[in-house]
Design a protein around this motif. Structure first.
Motif: not given
Length: 189
Positions: A12-28
């Motif tokens: 579950a830690g890896h899934e959370t990391l991937y969701v955060l990275l995708i969110s940061l990419f979308i925001l940038s």
């Protein structure tokens, strides 16, 4: 015999990391698009003796100012037939705000209007805490623009000379109106 099988979560830690990275990419990406396509708003500076019609007037003053601009257009149309300015009583009889006495004028400072030497209209405020006194200078040219001045002091007076320098010396401030795409909501891309 019963067996109990324990199933552990699958990272579950890896899934959370991937969701955060995708969110940061979308925001940038969104921030880059806004920065590249955003409109630049150049601030229009006004002089020390001027007031911005959008930012420096109270709601009551903005209402009187808008009414004066509309009345000015009618006055200019009438001057094409007769160059003399209309009397305040005529403007009031025909229902032109701010010259007419109604609920709107009462809530906007109860201005007492008068015609000054066939070149200006003076509206002395009876409630300077609501709205200041107004002076509408009518240019001699029929295609000239409205020149509106405001005085917020209770003892407002108009100098005999209606030049900008004399009005400024008497404490009057010219109302400046600047319209841009942000105000008119017209975007041309």
């Amino acid at each position: 015999m019963s067996r109990v099988q324990v199933v552990r979560p699958a990272g579950a830690g890896h899934e959370t990391l991937y969701v955060l990275l995708i969110s940061l990419f979308i925001l940038s990406v969104a921030a880059a698009v806004v920065a590249l396509r955003g409109e630049k708003h150049d601030e229009i500076s006004i002089e020390a003796h001027q007031l911005d019609a959008r930012r420096n007037l109270s709601a009551a003053e903005q209402g009187v100012y808008a009414d004066l601009r509309v009345a000015f257009e009618e006055i200019q149309l009438r001057r094409e037939e007769d160059p003399a300015l209309l009397e305040v009583a005529v403007l009031a009889e025909e229902g032109f705000p701010p010259f007419v006495k109604d609920a709107s004028s009462a809530s906007r400072g109860e201005h007492q209007w008068q015609l000054l030497s066939d070149q200006a209209y003076l509206g002395l405020s009876q409630a300077t805490s609501v709205a200041g006194s107004f002076l509408l200078l009518v240019p001699t040219a029929h295609d000239g623009a409205a020149d509106v001045w405001l005085q917020r002091k209770a003892d407002a007076y108009v100098p005999a000379d209606l030049s900008p320098a004399a009005l400024i010396a008497a404490g009057w401030q010219q109302i400046a109106a600047h319209y841009d795409a942000g105000v008119t909501r017209q975007h041309r891309h």
